[in-house]
Structure formats: structure tokens, C-alpha cells
Design an enzyme around this catalytic site. Structure first.
Site, PDB file in Angstrom:
ATOM      1  N   HIS A 140       2.637  -1.798  -8.231  1.00  0.00           N
ATOM      2  CA  HIS A 140       2.162  -3.137  -7.916  1.00  0.00           C
ATOM      3  C   HIS A 140       1.360  -3.690  -9.086  1.00  0.00           C
ATOM      4  O   HIS A 140       0.875  -2.924  -9.931  1.00  0.00           O
ATOM      5  CB  HIS A 140       1.279  -3.116  -6.652  1.00  0.00           C
ATOM      6  CG  HIS A 140       2.008  -2.665  -5.426  1.00  0.00           C
ATOM      7  ND1 HIS A 140       2.276  -1.327  -5.167  1.00  0.00           N
ATOM      8  CD2 HIS A 140       2.548  -3.358  -4.396  1.00  0.00           C
ATOM      9  CE1 HIS A 140       2.943  -1.231  -4.022  1.00  0.00           C
ATOM     10  NE2 HIS A 140       3.118  -2.453  -3.538  1.00  0.00           N
ATOM     11  N   ASP A 144       5.606  -4.915  -7.562  1.00  0.00           N
ATOM     12  CA  ASP A 144       5.519  -5.901  -6.491  1.00  0.00           C
ATOM     13  C   ASP A 144       4.212  -6.688  -6.547  1.00  0.00           C
ATOM     14  O   ASP A 144       3.229  -6.248  -7.147  1.00  0.00           O
ATOM     15  CB  ASP A 144       5.573  -5.208  -5.126  1.00  0.00           C
ATOM     16  CG  ASP A 144       6.940  -4.654  -4.781  1.00  0.00           C
ATOM     17  OD1 ASP A 144       7.843  -4.697  -5.638  1.00  0.00           O
ATOM     18  OD2 ASP A 144       7.101  -4.176  -3.646  1.00  0.00           O
ATOM     19  N   HIS A 158      10.075 -11.279  -3.556  1.00  0.00           N
ATOM     20  CA  HIS A 158       9.413 -10.366  -2.617  1.00  0.00           C
ATOM     21  C   HIS A 158       9.146 -11.134  -1.323  1.00  0.00           C
ATOM     22  O   HIS A 158       9.678 -10.811  -0.272  1.00  0.00           O
ATOM     23  CB  HIS A 158       8.129  -9.845  -3.245  1.00  0.00           C
ATOM     24  CG  HIS A 158       7.479  -8.714  -2.521  1.00  0.00           C
ATOM     25  ND1 HIS A 158       8.196  -7.722  -1.890  1.00  0.00           N
ATOM     26  CD2 HIS A 158       6.159  -8.399  -2.333  1.00  0.00           C
ATOM     27  CE1 HIS A 158       7.345  -6.842  -1.338  1.00  0.00           C
ATOM     28  NE2 HIS A 158       6.113  -7.242  -1.583  1.00  0.00           N
TER      29      HIS A 158
END
Length: 215
Positions: A161, A7, A58
Site C-alpha cells: 500500500h 493499493d 481500486h
């Protein structure tokens, strides 16, 4: 099917190194991107697509929880993000991971359906977003399996991430997947973390804080 997902990218610091690790290991990954960041790094999005990775939405840029947004804000945010992903040459997105994994019923589901998207959270939380968690510490937690959301399974959806520790963490995860005979694949709409209904907070229907916080 075990899926590696990342992400909050892309960025010029971590993302190229993440892509290097994936290329060296021949592993696919699913990137849930910020639309605003993708628009600033079209070269990295192109590299993702050319390497066979998936690029999915996202959010645009604020990382606001869906619980803090009204219906028109959700509609505008995802439409803008999906739009830039398609403009940059990626296939039409099929999945949507909301910021923090927060899902607000019915708005999140209805907006997702209107855009041809399935909402998805994760099953394995690496906690790599915490500044004081080096890759070695995260991998020990995965090995120990003391946290219920740190267990690596054949159908795990791993949340990472685009952060500095991600390349080392990714390499360690791939080592563990290889050792267990788990084959990394792109995230599909019928994965173990697809949301089928109800509210989620912190990616969980029970609303518990992630990474052992608040326990």
C-alpha cells in the site's frame, strides 16, 4: 512473472518516495488507485504513466467491500474511477482489485466484464497496512515463509500500500527478488492472482483473515 502492486494511493507522503525507489531500481509496478485521490494528485498519476507503471482502479473513495454494495453502486464506483484514470492520461485499465480483495459473485464479475476488466487479488500479503508492522518485520516474515500468504515466488503478486513503510519494504523486496533471479514485471490479466469465479473475502476464497489474524 513477479508483480509488485500498491493499493490506496496516490498521496503526497508515500507515493513520491515509492516512485523514487522504483526509478532507482528500474522496476515497474502496478498501482490500484482511489479515483478520488488520483483526481487530487494528477501530477503523481502522470509520473506513474511517464515512468511506465500501470494505473488501475481500486475504488472511488469509500473502500467499501463489494459484499456491502449493490449492483448499481458497484457500476457507479468503477465507472467513476476508470473515468478519472483515463482523463488523467493513463491507458484504459484492464484490471480491477476490489477493496479488501472482496469479490461478490456474480455482481463483481459481471460489472468487471462490462468494463473490460479482470478481477485480481494477490498471492503475497505484506500486511503493511497494520501500523505496528515495520518494514524489517514484514521482510523477516517473507524470509521465514511461516505464513502461507508471505511466500515470495517467481509468479508472486505482491500486495503493498502507499504507506510510510512502503519505500523501505519495496527496496527490501527488490533485493530479495534480485537474489532469487525474479524479474519484476507489470501485472497481466493472466497472473497467478486473477479471480476466475466464486466469492472472495479478504482476497481469499476460504475467507480467512489476513496476516495470521484470527488463527
Amino acid at each position: 512473472m513477479a508483480a509488485l502492486t500498491l493499493d490506496d494511493g496516490p498521496n503526497e507522503f508515500a507515493t513520491p518516495l515509492i516512485l523514487d525507489v522504483l526509478a532507482a531500481r528500474g522496476a515497474p509496478a502496478t498501482f490500484f488507485v482511489f479515483g478520488e485521490r488520483a483526481s487530487r494528485h494528477p501530477d503523481l498519476v502522470a509520473r506513474m504513466v511517464e515512468s511506465g507503471h500501470a494505473v488501475q482502479p481500486h475504488c472511488w473513495g469509500s473502500h467499501a467491500s463489494h459484499h456491502e454494495m449493490d449492483r448499481p453502486e458497484l457500476e457507479a464506483d468503477v465507472a467513476r474511477t476508470v473515468g478519472v484514470i483515463e482523463q488523467l492520461g493513463a491507458p484504459t485499465p484492464r484490471l480491477w482489485r476490489p477493496p479488501n480483495g472482496d469479490i461478490k459473485a456474480p455482481d463483481s464479475y459481471e460489472v468487471a466484464a462490462a468494463n473490460g476488466l479482470e478481477l485480481v487479488t494477490w498471492t503475497l500479503q505484506t500486511c503493511d497496512w497494520q501500523d505496528d508492522r515495520p518494514a524489517e518485520s514484514i521482510l523477516r516474515e517473507i524470509d521465514d515463509e511461516e505464513r502461507e500468504d508471505a511466500v515470495l515466488r517467481a509468479d508472486s503478486v505482491v500486495l503493498m500500500h502507499d504507506v510510510p513503510e512502503a519505500p523501505k519494504l519495496l527496496a527490501g523486496l527488490l533485493d530479495r527478488m534480485d537474489a532469487r533471479g525474479f524479474e519484476p514485471e507489470l501485472l497481466s490479466p493472466d497472473n497467478a492472482a486473477t479471480a476466475r469465479g466464486g466469492d472472495y473475502t479478504f482476497g481469499r476464497q476460504d475467507g480467512k483473515l489476513p496476516c495470521g489474524l484470527g488463527e
